[in-house]
Design a protein around this motif. Structure first.
Motif, mmCIF file in Angstrom:
data_model
loop_
_atom_site.group_PDB
_atom_site.id
_atom_site.type_symbol
_atom_site.label_atom_id
_atom_site.label_comp_id
_atom_site.label_asym_id
_atom_site.label_seq_id
_atom_site.Cartn_x
_atom_site.Cartn_y
_atom_site.Cartn_z
ATOM 1 N N ASP A 37 0.796 -1.219 -0.047
ATOM 2 C CA ASP A 37 -0.060 -0.149 -0.042
ATOM 3 C C ASP A 37 0.889 1.357 -0.125
ATOM 4 N N VAL A 38 1.454 1.960 -1.143
ATOM 5 C CA VAL A 38 1.938 2.837 -1.502
ATOM 6 C C VAL A 38 1.542 4.131 -0.585
ATOM 7 N N THR A 39 0.576 4.358 -0.211
ATOM 8 C CA THR A 39 -0.166 5.505 0.822
ATOM 9 C C THR A 39 0.652 5.265 2.209
ATOM 10 N N ASN A 48 7.557 11.324 -2.606
ATOM 11 C CA ASN A 48 6.001 11.097 -3.392
ATOM 12 C C ASN A 48 6.174 9.883 -3.783
ATOM 13 N N THR A 64 3.087 8.149 -4.346
ATOM 14 C CA THR A 64 1.784 7.694 -5.108
ATOM 15 C C THR A 64 1.886 8.223 -6.731
#
Length: 471
Positions: free
Chosen positions: A17-19, A246, A248
């Motif tokens: 889950d990149v978030t 960053n 996302t």
């Protein structure tokens, strides 16, 4: 599983889950570096030796480099910095650096400070060092390395007067690259008397006034004897923060090295695809992901028109040092194994190109409209024993300059110039974006010298929609 891999935090693409990722997440920092720190400064001031003292890695490894005892290509080394978890452990000895091949996270090393031998240590930083050449004729290579730096160690030899020519030039270069986090290492203090070191300490502070290094700590060290290296580690942790990343956006990586890892005489069935090495600027690269490389294959037709064919490929492996990754995040230096023909990546042929998600990369420019700013004086040139103090002449129509945009070095012919605006025709196409900054160099006494910087405002782009991508 080997003991060195025992404590590695697992990477599972199915649960990614990149978030929720962060540069200090255990599954990230245990496996890959998340911050790039460059070494800059004049030739023979101890940049490679300082990296070796921290990481245990000899970045000077090519035959010509070893014979001449200078850095020619960009060198790399990784290290982890730990801190004793007992707050009573005295500084700076509570900081410990560990070579890259210690991969474990949970099984962290133990403190070796007397009285605290049984205390566990906490991993605070996993650093990629970028070793830049200090010789004046290799300024373009230094600028390529500066493109990925989050911080820098400025090496100044204590047994030389300050500043030396490339000390000034390198400092100006990292200022152009908007680098704010600098630590000054006053190296070779073992070769001079204490009063000489103190006098040079004052000279260093005077030299950096009004620059990006003003207020930077000046740490006396002997890289050869590994003296005061624990203090350097402390300053890296406290003075060079991990930048905001960053995770996302679509992934974007600039290539600063590329390789053909196949041995001569390899059987056809054993040949592996080319490898691109660089640093991810944003987004997350994953194994089995489809990627695009721009500008790709560049050719000129009979009329002299440039045609670019983007390269499509697939990621078959991600690695940093000896660690195989399932995904790689921004920061650190990453090797991307692909399905590309290895002749395309051999001998750094992809340097300056951009790798990322298919269809998400910036446009390819062949002409640029820029605004530029020239330095007040020429740096890095010695004449009759002193540094040249002359003003930088204005740009002239039809002269050829060198631009460093990201990790790309390209010639640029001045088509028109008015005040601080110029139109430039590029020798090689560049994958970049409007608003991107670049370094500007001019040939002075047969060598490229840094004369200023600029920002891209507009330009002529290539239409690649008619091209058949090379996959």
């Amino acid at each position: 599983m080997s003991s060195s891999k025992k404590g590695l935090m697992e990477q599972d693409l199915s649960k990614l889950d990149v978030t929720k990722l962060h540069p200090l997440s255990p599954e990230v920092i245990s496996r890959q570096a998340t911050i790039n720190i460059g070494t800059i400064g004049h030739v023979a001031h101890g940049k490679s030796t300082a990296i070796n003292a921290i990481s245990g890695i000899q970045t000077v490894c090519f035959k010509t480099e070893l014979e001449r005892n200078i850095t020619i290509k960009l060198g790399y080394a990784n290290a982890k910095i730990y801190k004793c978890e007992d707050d009573r452990c005295p500084r700076p000895m509570c900081y410990k650096w560990v070579a890259y091949n210690i991969c474990n996270y949970e099984d962290s090393p133990m403190c070796d400070v007397p009285g605290f031998e049984n205390c566990r240590m906490k991993l605070l930083r996993h650093v990629s060092f970028v070793d830049c050449p200090g010789h004046d004729i290799l300024m373009a290579t230094m600028l390529n390395g500066a493109a990925i730096m989050d911080g820098a160690l400025l090496l100044i030899a204590a047994n030389k007067s300050c500043p030396q020519p490339q000390t000034s030039e390198h400092l100006a270069a990292v200022e152009i690259m908007r680098l704010k986090h600098i630590i000054i290492l006053q190296n070779k203090v073992d070769l001079i008397q204490e009063n000489v070191a103190l006098n040079q300490h004052e000279a260093i502070h005077k030299f950096v006034q009004g620059t990006a290094a003003e207020g930077a700590p000046v740490v006396p060290i002997s890289a050869q004897l590994k003296y005061n290296i624990d203090a350097v580690c402390e300053y890296i942790v406290k003075k060079i923060p991990i930048p905001e990343r960053n995770f996302t956006s679509p992934p974007n990586m600039i290539v600063i090295r590329s390789f053909d890892v196949n041995m001569p005489g390899s059987e056809v069935d054993d040949i592996t695809g080319g490898v691109a090495g660089g640093s991810i600027l944003r987004g997350v690269l994953k194994v089995n992901q489809l990627i695009e490389v721009r500008p790709g294959i560049v050719v000129k037709d009979e009329s002299g028109n440039i045609k670019c064919t983007p390269i499509y490929s697939r990621i078959v492996s991600l690695h940093t040092e000896e660690n195989l990754l399932q995904f790689a995040v921004p920061g650190g230096l990453i090797g991307v194994g692909t399905t590309m023909d290895p002749t395309l990546t051999r001998a750094d042929r992809l340097v300056g190109q951009v790798l990322g998600e298919v269809g998400s990369l910036p446009e390819i420019f062949v002409d640029l409209e820029v605004n530029f700013f020239l330095l007040s004086r020429l740096l890095g040139v010695k004449t009759k024993g002193s540094e040249m103090q002359g003003k930088v002449p204005k740009l002239v129509k039809a002269e050829v300059l060198m631009l460093n945009i990201g990790s790309m070095s390209t010639g640029a012919k001045v088509l028109a110039v008015k005040n601080d605006l110029a139109k430039l025709q590029l020798t090689s196409p560049v994958c970049t974006s409007k608003g991107e900054k670049f370094a500007l160099s001019r040939k002075v006494e047969k060598h490229w010298r840094l004369i200023g910087w600029g920002q891209i405002q507009a330009g002529k782009t290539l239409d690649i929609t008619a091209c058949t991508p090379l996959g």
